[in-house]
Design a protein around this motif. Structure first.
Motif, PDB file in Angstrom:
ATOM      1  N   GLY A 109       0.750  -1.028   0.048  1.00  0.00           N
ATOM      2  CA  GLY A 109       0.148  -0.025  -0.144  1.00  0.00           C
ATOM      3  C   GLY A 109       0.951   1.266   0.087  1.00  0.00           C
ATOM      4  N   THR A 113      -3.751   3.734  -1.317  1.00  0.00           N
ATOM      5  CA  THR A 113      -4.256   2.708  -2.182  1.00  0.00           C
ATOM      6  C   THR A 113      -3.049   1.570  -2.240  1.00  0.00           C
ATOM      7  N   THR A 114      -3.057   1.005  -3.512  1.00  0.00           N
ATOM      8  CA  THR A 114      -1.851   0.045  -3.438  1.00  0.00           C
ATOM      9  C   THR A 114      -1.124   0.305  -4.847  1.00  0.00           C
TER      10      THR A 114
END
Length: 115
Positions: A109, A113-114
């Protein structure tokens, strides 16, 4: 994204800590081939630790990265990081374990987000 988590039973003062962080960051970026602007180093000194039944200077590290790791790179990283620990903290390379994690983008992450 390359991250090094480093634990040692050796107490680390602020000056030594700063030197280790800089050296490890530079080495990690160079050997993995990623921009240093993505590298994170975490150093924890004075951690209760025993290695081979002894509390002499020892260390344990984990390198996590999205790509860039593999047998050849891991060996170079292990050697370079062990040299830093030996020169800065007197941790003999025979008292240092390091684990490498090559993770997939969805499992790392960043920025809410990733990758």
């Amino acid at each position: 994204m390359p991250t090094l988590n480093l634990n040692t039973n050796v107490p680390v003062d602020a000056v030594t800590s700063s030197d280790i962080l800089k050296d490890c960051s530079r080495v990690l970026a160079k050997i993995i081939g990623k921009p240093e602007s993505y590298v994170m180093i975490s150093l924890h000194g004075g951690v209760p630790m025993s290695f081979a039944g002894s509390e002499e200077p020892a260390a344990y590290g984990e390198v996590i990265s999205i790509g860039g790791l593999g047998p050849g790179v891991n060996g170079k990283l292990s050697l370079a990081l062990a040299e830093i620990l030996e020169s800065k903290l007197s941790v003999d390379s025979s008292r240092f374990y390091i684990k490498f994690y090559d993770v997939q983008r969805p499992y790392f992450g960043y920025n809410g987000t990733t990758f």
